[in-house]
Write a protein that holds these residues in place. Structure first.
Motif, PDB file in Angstrom:
ATOM      1  N   GLN A   1    -108.841 -78.268 -25.975  1.00  0.00           N
ATOM      2  CA  GLN A   1    -108.893 -77.041 -25.186  1.00  0.00           C
ATOM      3  C   GLN A   1    -108.467 -77.347 -23.749  1.00  0.00           C
ATOM      4  O   GLN A   1    -108.440 -78.511 -23.337  1.00  0.00           O
ATOM      5  CB  GLN A   1    -110.321 -76.489 -25.192  1.00  0.00           C
ATOM      6  CG  GLN A   1    -110.797 -76.122 -26.596  1.00  0.00           C
ATOM      7  CD  GLN A   1    -112.117 -75.389 -26.605  1.00  0.00           C
ATOM      8  OE1 GLN A   1    -112.709 -75.148 -25.548  1.00  0.00           O
ATOM      9  NE2 GLN A   1    -112.572 -75.007 -27.789  1.00  0.00           N
ATOM     10  N   VAL A   2    -108.171 -76.296 -23.017  1.00  0.00           N
ATOM     11  CA  VAL A   2    -107.807 -76.471 -21.617  1.00  0.00           C
ATOM     12  C   VAL A   2    -108.921 -77.231 -20.892  1.00  0.00           C
ATOM     13  O   VAL A   2    -110.095 -76.909 -21.058  1.00  0.00           O
ATOM     14  CB  VAL A   2    -107.586 -75.095 -20.939  1.00  0.00           C
ATOM     15  CG1 VAL A   2    -107.378 -75.272 -19.428  1.00  0.00           C
ATOM     16  CG2 VAL A   2    -106.384 -74.409 -21.563  1.00  0.00           C
TER      17      VAL A   2
ATOM     18  N   ASP B   1     -99.914 -79.281 -13.057  1.00  0.00           N
ATOM     19  CA  ASP B   1    -101.323 -79.355 -12.663  1.00  0.00           C
ATOM     20  C   ASP B   1    -102.021 -80.585 -13.256  1.00  0.00           C
ATOM     21  O   ASP B   1    -103.247 -80.654 -13.266  1.00  0.00           O
ATOM     22  CB  ASP B   1    -102.070 -78.080 -13.062  1.00  0.00           C
ATOM     23  CG  ASP B   1    -101.919 -77.781 -14.546  1.00  0.00           C
ATOM     24  OD1 ASP B   1    -101.328 -78.598 -15.287  1.00  0.00           O
ATOM     25  OD2 ASP B   1    -102.397 -76.712 -14.964  1.00  0.00           O
ATOM     26  N   ASP B   2    -101.256 -81.542 -13.690  1.00  0.00           N
ATOM     27  CA  ASP B   2    -101.847 -82.734 -14.324  1.00  0.00           C
ATOM     28  C   ASP B   2    -102.738 -83.529 -13.389  1.00  0.00           C
ATOM     29  O   ASP B   2    -103.633 -84.230 -13.829  1.00  0.00           O
ATOM     30  CB  ASP B   2    -100.749 -83.677 -14.825  1.00  0.00           C
ATOM     31  CG  ASP B   2     -99.748 -82.960 -15.686  1.00  0.00           C
ATOM     32  OD1 ASP B   2     -99.891 -82.980 -16.895  1.00  0.00           O
ATOM     33  OD2 ASP B   2     -98.819 -82.360 -15.097  1.00  0.00           O
TER      34      ASP B   2
ATOM     35  N   ASN C   1    -101.939 -90.860  -4.666  1.00  0.00           N
ATOM     36  CA  ASN C   1    -101.204 -91.575  -3.617  1.00  0.00           C
ATOM     37  C   ASN C   1    -100.119 -90.625  -3.076  1.00  0.00           C
ATOM     38  O   ASN C   1     -99.921 -89.525  -3.610  1.00  0.00           O
ATOM     39  CB  ASN C   1    -100.678 -92.928  -4.119  1.00  0.00           C
ATOM     40  CG  ASN C   1     -99.459 -92.822  -5.008  1.00  0.00           C
ATOM     41  OD1 ASN C   1     -98.995 -91.725  -5.335  1.00  0.00           O
ATOM     42  ND2 ASN C   1     -98.947 -93.956  -5.418  1.00  0.00           N
ATOM     43  N   PRO C   2     -99.454 -91.014  -2.013  1.00  0.00           N
ATOM     44  CA  PRO C   2     -98.500 -90.080  -1.385  1.00  0.00           C
ATOM     45  C   PRO C   2     -97.418 -89.588  -2.347  1.00  0.00           C
ATOM     46  O   PRO C   2     -97.032 -88.415  -2.302  1.00  0.00           O
ATOM     47  CB  PRO C   2     -97.883 -90.928  -0.263  1.00  0.00           C
ATOM     48  CG  PRO C   2     -98.935 -91.933   0.063  1.00  0.00           C
ATOM     49  CD  PRO C   2     -99.603 -92.256  -1.243  1.00  0.00           C
ATOM     50  N   ALA C   3     -96.954 -90.470  -3.218  1.00  0.00           N
ATOM     51  CA  ALA C   3     -95.913 -90.059  -4.160  1.00  0.00           C
ATOM     52  C   ALA C   3     -96.464 -89.006  -5.126  1.00  0.00           C
ATOM     53  O   ALA C   3     -95.800 -88.004  -5.424  1.00  0.00           O
ATOM     54  CB  ALA C   3     -95.403 -91.275  -4.928  1.00  0.00           C
ATOM     55  N   GLN C   4     -97.674 -89.224  -5.612  1.00  0.00           N
ATOM     56  CA  GLN C   4     -98.269 -88.261  -6.543  1.00  0.00           C
ATOM     57  C   GLN C   4     -98.569 -86.932  -5.846  1.00  0.00           C
ATOM     58  O   GLN C   4     -98.391 -85.862  -6.414  1.00  0.00           O
ATOM     59  CB  GLN C   4     -99.543 -88.852  -7.163  1.00  0.00           C
ATOM     60  CG  GLN C   4     -99.231 -90.035  -8.078  1.00  0.00           C
ATOM     61  CD  GLN C   4    -100.437 -90.897  -8.388  1.00  0.00           C
ATOM     62  OE1 GLN C   4    -101.388 -90.969  -7.622  1.00  0.00           O
ATOM     63  NE2 GLN C   4    -100.377 -91.586  -9.529  1.00  0.00           N
TER      64      GLN C   4
ATOM     65  N   ASP D   1     -97.258 -81.321  -4.911  1.00  0.00           N
ATOM     66  CA  ASP D   1     -96.951 -80.267  -3.948  1.00  0.00           C
ATOM     67  C   ASP D   1     -95.591 -79.628  -4.214  1.00  0.00           C
ATOM     68  O   ASP D   1     -95.417 -78.422  -4.032  1.00  0.00           O
ATOM     69  CB  ASP D   1     -96.962 -80.825  -2.517  1.00  0.00           C
ATOM     70  CG  ASP D   1     -98.360 -81.248  -2.084  1.00  0.00           C
ATOM     71  OD1 ASP D   1     -99.338 -80.863  -2.752  1.00  0.00           O
ATOM     72  OD2 ASP D   1     -98.463 -81.981  -1.084  1.00  0.00           O
ATOM     73  N   ASN D   2     -94.639 -80.467  -4.613  1.00  0.00           N
ATOM     74  CA  ASN D   2     -93.268 -79.974  -4.754  1.00  0.00           C
ATOM     75  C   ASN D   2     -92.847 -79.745  -6.194  1.00  0.00           C
ATOM     76  O   ASN D   2     -91.687 -79.457  -6.461  1.00  0.00           O
ATOM     77  CB  ASN D   2     -92.306 -80.952  -4.077  1.00  0.00           C
ATOM     78  CG  ASN D   2     -92.657 -81.165  -2.623  1.00  0.00           C
ATOM     79  OD1 ASN D   2     -92.852 -80.201  -1.881  1.00  0.00           O
ATOM     80  ND2 ASN D   2     -92.789 -82.420  -2.221  1.00  0.00           N
ATOM     81  N   GLN D   3     -93.823 -79.942  -7.109  1.00  0.00           N
ATOM     82  CA  GLN D   3     -93.538 -79.711  -8.533  1.00  0.00           C
ATOM     83  C   GLN D   3     -92.292 -80.468  -8.989  1.00  0.00           C
ATOM     84  O   GLN D   3     -91.333 -79.897  -9.515  1.00  0.00           O
ATOM     85  CB  GLN D   3     -93.389 -78.199  -8.790  1.00  0.00           C
ATOM     86  CG  GLN D   3     -94.645 -77.420  -8.428  1.00  0.00           C
ATOM     87  CD  GLN D   3     -95.739 -77.589  -9.473  1.00  0.00           C
ATOM     88  OE1 GLN D   3     -95.599 -77.182 -10.615  1.00  0.00           O
ATOM     89  NE2 GLN D   3     -96.844 -78.237  -9.105  1.00  0.00           N
TER      90      GLN D   3
END
Lengths: 203, 203, 203, 203
Positions: free
Chosen positions: B106-107, D69-70, D78-81, D86-88
């Motif tokens: 589930q979500v 939304d993972d 971290n900054p890369a994540q 933020d930028n999808q």
């Protein structure tokens, strides 16, 4: 062609320690029964001598030898670790933490960092040492069947090694533990289960 | 205080797949006996529903779902992988490779990368996902007792997690395999063995 | 609230060894320049003392101290390992392989297994020790900026830890190496870059 | 004898994705400068085609392609994540998350599980896949120089592989990042830094 090419096979001796295998070792009374039935000590010696003679790399994966209070602030002790702590097993410098005299390490053997729990691979340099020596097949013997032997075998398989159990060169605290490792688990996850003699015929 | 704080405990469902648990699954005839005796399917559902209700993170560790030829050039297949290859088990997109409908993700659940062999942790992102969600205790159920369940439990302990087995929410190919996991091995390496009801009373 | 809760933060001292940091150490002539510019030794002491005082766990990740021939049969030596072999650096029992006297380990500190290459986490028990002590944030200082410090930070992040670099408590063989770690790489992969004073204000 | 025996060498393509390398990719404006200077895209194609022709295994290590939304409940980004969130960036099914058309995977290539952070080895099955195919030497190209390329190289070395960087088949967000990887870091931890042409002369 042998299934065990000399230059890519290692004999991996897991915890062949006095604590398990020698009169006076703290766990000897518990392993004595299965060890005597299987002929574990004689087979470990035969196996190790023959591997050295054949030029197969001998590698030791030994349990952490501690000072008695290493586990003091750990969040979670498993039953084996709790027993080690309570009974002061594998104390650094003690007789019990030494390798059984019949299979003493020799020059040219590899000795991996000591493991804290069951798998000789977990949290140690064992995988790196094996890779750096070109090992692709591990032949596993020692103690205790259903903890360190089984876990080391499972990790070997997950890491991509071919994993063979030597069924009469291991010991445990009961025949049920031996049975679980030799006949139930290893045949499900490992690549081969052989007696000492069966293995030695293949090298 | 509960031994299983909600925000640091995860229910880890290992391979709760139709292949093992549903009529028509390729392994169902082999797991059916132990599953029906233990009430595995009903317990998996009860356990999962209760954990969701309590706010305990549900995490799935699923076996690699392949295309049938993924193992073609591998150096070493273990017996389970050979059988998967020979019998085309866990084929991607097939009924058998899907999660049993009673415990559908589930979500909000976490689904780790699929594992190739036995341990849900080996060669996957499971440890990272658990850490990033603050999980320190894993409660393990699913299939097959003496392969994926046992291996996942062993890895959890080596990685520093508290590991609980739910003894009546697992299945295997024989009662001997169940016995090896529940009564012989987990009590030696893990932190707790509980039935579904015993566990649910503690959360 | 502090970003560095005492009971989940560790100061991770990577290779604060005489070889790098003391007159007479085999690498001192190479690290001296950056160490003196940054005030590395004084900052390491200030940082370590303050962390001990605050109750933050101090953890040592030390390079393998060998016998001079440990790498003899390895398949692949990287340049650092080749230099260690050629110049007999970090020899077990030697002055160079000891921790700098200003940051000597004390009772209660954790000392991880020695690392063979660059990352304090790779092929060691560092992750297990941190997990078993509830550590979720590591604050990293020591040597050499672009090898062991950078690699240990990268592994920390991959393993799910929050990773902070103390930019004036590290040293390297050139200012370009310091720059690569402090201004180019860590800001891309890590969570924070702070000076000793900036960090100490937050605990 | 070649230093790169065909049957034990792999070309490891790390994140050769449209997001980095194609007009319209979300990071293209940032990598464009270094990629055009180095001729990255042409070199990646030349390298990959030549490796396929020579029978060298091509392996892809690709960044996690997510749903946007993972990372929502992760403890530490971290900054890369954070930037990915933020930028999808690398959204599953999007143009950007696909491999650049000049180096599209082909039948027989290996595709490792996607990595969440920087190292293609961390929390994936890459090491297992390489081992199961007998690979002992990895030749690394792709993006981004000082994050995924550098981290993948560091892990390769720690895991016991021989690690070669192809210096003109990578890209980064600045020449300073390229310089840090090519001239400062890889020569310190890796085994070789070669241009595409230098490498191709050796196979």
């Amino acid at each position: 062609m042998s299934k065990y090419p000399v230059n890519e096979t290692a004999l991996l001796l897991v915890d062949p320690l006095n604590e398990f295998l020698s009169e006076g070792g703290k766990l000897w009374e518990m392993t004595k029964g299965t060890a005597e039935t299987a002929g574990t000590i004689a087979n470990l010696k035969k196996l190790t001598d023959a591997c050295r003679h054949a030029g197969i790399q001998v590698v030791y994966a030994l349990h952490h030898a501690g000072t008695g209070d290493d586990y003091d602030n750990w969040k979670f002790l498993n039953p084996a670790q709790q027993a080690i702590k309570d009974n002061q097993v594998f104390i650094k410098g003690s007789f019990g933490a030494e390798v059984h005299p019949d299979v003493t390490p020799q020059v040219g053997d590899l000795i991996a960092q000591e493991h804290w729990t069951s798998s000789g691979f977990a949290n140690t340099d064992l995988d790196l040492l094996l890779k750096q020596h070109g090992i692709q097949r591990v032949v596993i013997a020692g103690n205790r069947a259903n903890t360190c032997i089984d876990s080391t075998g499972r990790y070997a398989v997950e890491l991509g090694y071919h994993a063979t159990l030597i069924s009469d060169a291991i010991a445990a605290f009961s025949e049920a533990e031996m049975e679980a490792t030799i006949n139930i688990n290893w045949p499900a996850f490992g690549h081969a289960v052989l007696t000492t003699d069966q293995f030695l015929k293949q090298i």
